[in-house]
Design an enzyme around this catalytic site. Sequence first.
Site, PDB file in Angstrom:
ATOM      1  N   LYS A 204       6.184  -1.403   2.399  1.00 29.67           N
ATOM      2  CA  LYS A 204       4.868  -1.241   3.027  1.00 29.67           C
ATOM      3  C   LYS A 204       3.950  -2.349   2.505  1.00 29.67           C
ATOM      4  CE  LYS A 204       2.663   2.378   5.215  1.00 29.67           C
ATOM      5  NZ  LYS A 204       3.111   3.137   6.314  1.00 29.67           N
TER       6      LYS A 204
ATOM      7  N   GLU B  70      11.983   0.363  14.351  1.00 29.34           N
ATOM      8  CA  GLU B  70      10.843   1.286  14.256  1.00 29.34           C
ATOM      9  C   GLU B  70       9.676   0.777  15.094  1.00 29.34           C
ATOM     10  OE1 GLU B  70       9.131   1.553  10.342  1.00 29.34           O
ATOM     11  OE2 GLU B  70       9.427  -0.582   9.966  1.00 29.34           O
TER      12      GLU B  70
ATOM     13  N   TYR C   8       0.814  -1.211   0.000  1.00 25.79           N
ATOM     14  CA  TYR C   8       0.000   0.000   0.000  1.00 25.79           C
ATOM     15  C   TYR C   8       0.844   1.255   0.000  1.00 25.79           C
ATOM     16  CZ  TYR C   8      -0.074  -0.007   5.239  1.00 25.79           C
ATOM     17  OH  TYR C   8       0.221   0.016   6.566  1.00 25.79           O
TER      18      TYR C   8
HETATM   19  C1  COI Z   1       0.031   4.695   8.203  1.00 23.98           C
HETATM   20  O1  COI Z   1       0.181   5.424   9.179  1.00 23.98           O
HETATM   21  O2  COI Z   1      -0.260   5.157   7.092  1.00 23.98           O
HETATM   22  C2  COI Z   1       0.193   3.249   8.302  1.00 23.98           C
HETATM   23  O3  COI Z   1       0.279   2.640   7.288  1.00 23.98           O
HETATM   24  C3  COI Z   1       0.196   2.573   9.617  1.00 23.98           C
HETATM   25  C4  COI Z   1      -0.993   1.696   9.798  1.00 23.98           C
HETATM   26  C5  COI Z   1      -0.724   0.717  10.883  1.00 23.98           C
HETATM   27  C6  COI Z   1      -2.238   2.459  10.084  1.00 23.98           C
END
Ligand code: COI
Length: 414
Positions: free
Chosen positions: A205, A241, A100
Amino acid sequence: MPSPVANTTAPRARFYAFGGSFGGLDFEPTYNFPTTNIISPFPPPPVNTIDWSNVGFRVREVALHYSVHTKKWTPPQFVADPYIRIHGMAPALNYGQQAYEGRKPSARPEYISCPPVPVEHFVNAVKATVSLNAEYVPPHETGAARYIRPQIYGSSGQLGLSPPEEYMFCVYVLPTGVYHGTHPVDALILDDFDRAAPNGTGSAKVGGNYAPVLRWSDKARTEGYGITLHLNSATHSEVDEFSTSGFIGALVDGDNVTLVVPDSKNVIKSVTADSITDIGKSFGWNLERRSIKYTELPNFSEVMAAGTTAALVPIRTISRCIDPSSPDSISAAVKQHPRLSSDKQAEKVNYIEESQEDAGPVCLKLLTQLKAIQLGKAKDEFGWCAPVTAEDGAKITGVPKATKGDGQTVDQLD
Ligand code: COI
């Protein structure tokens, strides 16, 4: 001819998606109810059917998707349904071929053998999604935000462990609250679980970096920890992290502030962490990008977690279940430190007193400036803000004709 989106029978909520040519088959975007009011002034006011002060994290509306067949991405289309119909044997569902945030370096579609999305497609799709859901941008004063989630995955069915022929790229938007809240949170270091292998996909990601963490972060939550922190898998001696966000430490010596971020190759490249360090540099602060030893945690005056949904979270404490007599412990390395406390099985670094509910001054100053830029209250000297207009939505195919806009939301599903 199959539709990539589920057909629902009744207007239920305000969901949007874009579809395209799917493995050579054309499909029709499906939408069940009138949506955008293109003839009204843009942007429209926020709908009044959502309790904007209490938005939470439920998906409220969805934006667009499109697909690729062989080497060609189709133009984005608007599809009014949050549910995507893909083959049950899709590698996305079976082998985790999913990422993503699409174009960010951290998304790394190449890590999961997905074709890259051309910049122009990506930007058009995101802008259209934002535009077509303009009335779901939360009012500024609520502190809630509009989250944009581009995603890409292998969508055609197959058993073999090889890149499939078809892929989908979608953009969803949803109003969200602040993920970890705005108060300081307690962090727990996870030692029984390694998030990323030394030469693995820790910097990408991809879903596989998140799902395995769930049971650990859930367990930590039941023990009172709001956030979990990963050390490097090879030696558990360096900070990588947080499970949801990037690590930033602040070294403060009088007026001299240095922000320190890990340079681990297994850390997801966080745009928000980069924004924060850019803001820090604009204040005249120093930036160090380097390996951060676990044992130097007490040296920081403040620690923050930076992420898109997290924004900037002040960390109250960092705890680790480690015998303080172990040579790997902070207790062994520094003996005593005003920020360090320990018992037989654990040690804890304290950054913010229990009685204090506010972030430290470094965090506060950074977050205030980040929010001010996001809300258009401070000059965007970095060029981060991009205008979105009604035309960005109008040029996409599959958009329902202009209507009065019925303002229906998923709240009405309840
Ligand atoms: C984001 O903060 O965009 C993430 O991808 C973290 C997710 C665990 C909500």
